[in-house]
Design a protein around this motif. Structure first.
Motif, short mmCIF file in Angstrom:
data_model
loop_
_atom_site.label_atom_id
_atom_site.label_comp_id
_atom_site.label_asym_id
_atom_site.label_seq_id
_atom_site.Cartn_x
_atom_site.Cartn_y
_atom_site.Cartn_z
N GLU A 156 0.67 -1.19 -0.10
CA GLU A 156 -0.02 0.04 0.02
C GLU A 156 0.98 1.28 0.02
O GLU A 156 0.13 2.51 0.08
N SER A 174 -2.79 6.29 3.20
CA SER A 174 -2.67 6.43 4.55
C SER A 174 -1.86 7.38 4.94
O SER A 174 -1.85 8.10 5.99
N ARG A 177 1.31 3.34 8.90
CA ARG A 177 0.00 2.54 8.97
C ARG A 177 -0.57 2.10 7.53
O ARG A 177 -0.34 2.81 6.83
N ASP A 178 -1.35 0.90 7.36
CA ASP A 178 -1.88 0.74 6.30
C ASP A 178 -3.29 1.53 6.32
O ASP A 178 -3.77 2.40 6.94
N SER A 179 -3.93 1.37 5.23
CA SER A 179 -5.25 2.43 4.91
C SER A 179 -6.39 2.20 6.05
O SER A 179 -7.07 3.08 6.24
N SER A 180 -6.44 1.22 6.57
CA SER A 180 -7.15 0.83 7.84
C SER A 180 -6.94 1.47 9.03
O SER A 180 -7.69 1.94 9.80
N ASN A 196 -5.07 -0.04 11.17
CA ASN A 196 -5.01 -1.02 12.24
C ASN A 196 -3.90 -1.91 12.23
O ASN A 196 -3.58 -2.68 12.98
N HIS A 197 -2.94 -1.65 10.92
CA HIS A 197 -1.67 -2.59 10.91
C HIS A 197 -0.74 -1.75 10.29
O HIS A 197 -1.03 -0.77 9.70
N ARG A 213 -1.39 -7.68 17.20
CA ARG A 213 -2.15 -7.31 15.73
C ARG A 213 -1.40 -8.12 14.53
O ARG A 213 -0.13 -8.20 14.79
#
Lengths: 108, 119
Positions: free
Chosen positions: A3, A26, A90-93, A95-96, B59
């Motif tokens: 990403e 992101s 971070r990725d687009s969410s 969360n990761h 995570r």
């Protein structure tokens, strides 16, 4: 595919300035950190946050961000700066984490 | 001095299980995140997942969810990465790295553990 998108290879003449970029949606919301990796070695953090250098990292390394693009700038590149450089955010969410594909820097 | 020391290189057969380790020292192990990063031969870095040893908050990257398990034993300041059934495509160098913030900004790295999976 990552990403975060980086140019696969960049070159710079010794002592000149080079900018390595990292693009991703992101990056409009999160900072990127940057790592230098030399052959056979573990990566080393060179820039994190808005523009922070860990202890021991030369001040010729700096970071910036605009829109969906983060940049690592080396002002006065040295022969020892020849390495692979990776961005991380971070990725687009959100969360990761994710790394860019990496840029191979050649110092001519 | 902050150090992350990883377990040694492994050679395994497809289908075998494996658990590699990363021992932290020189800092408060329960106060920093520990992430795992894969680097396949000649390729770039891949973010696999991360754990906060203080409360075991974990995570995973969607790419690695269900493929590996990340854990930590705070009593011995050690994080782990494990596989239940290895594949040849798991052949790679695996790094652990610590971070003061979740998901990014890995400021200290282990030396890497080379995992080779071959029949």
């Amino acid at each position: 595919s990552s990403e975060l998108t980086q140019d696969p290879a960049v070159s710079v003449a010794l002592g000149q300035t080079v900018r390595i970029t990292c693009q991703g949606d992101s990056l409009r919301s999160y900072y990127a950190s940057w790592y230098q990796q030399k052959p056979g070695q573990a990566p080393v953090l060179v820039i994190y946050g808005k523009n922070n250098r860990p202890s021991g990292i030369p001040d010729r390394f700096s970071g910036s961000s605009s829109g969906n693009t983060a940049s690592l700038t080396i002002t006065g590149a040295q022969a020892e700066d020849e390495a692979d450089y990776y961005c991380n955010s971070r990725d687009s969410s959100g969360n990761h984490g994710v790394f860019g594909g990496g840029t191979k820097l050649t110092v001519l | 001095e902050v150090q992350l020391v990883q377990s040694g290189a492994e050679v395994k057969k497809p289908g075998e299980s494996l658990k590699i380790s990363c021992k932290g020292s020189g800092y408060s192990f329960t106060s920093y995140w520990i992430g795992w990063v894969r680097q396949m031969p000649g390729k770039g870095l891949e973010w696999m997942g991360i754990i906060y040893p203080g409360d075991s908050d974990t995570r995973y990257s969607p790419s690695f969810q269900g493929q590996v398990t990340i854990s930590a034993d705070k009593s011995i300041s050690t994080a782990y990465l494990q596989w239940s059934s290895l594949k040849a495509s798991d052949t790679a160098m695996y790094y652990c790295a610590s971070s003061h913030s979740p998901l990014v900004d890995f400021d200290y790295w282990g030396q890497g553990t080379l995992v080779t999976v071959s029949s």
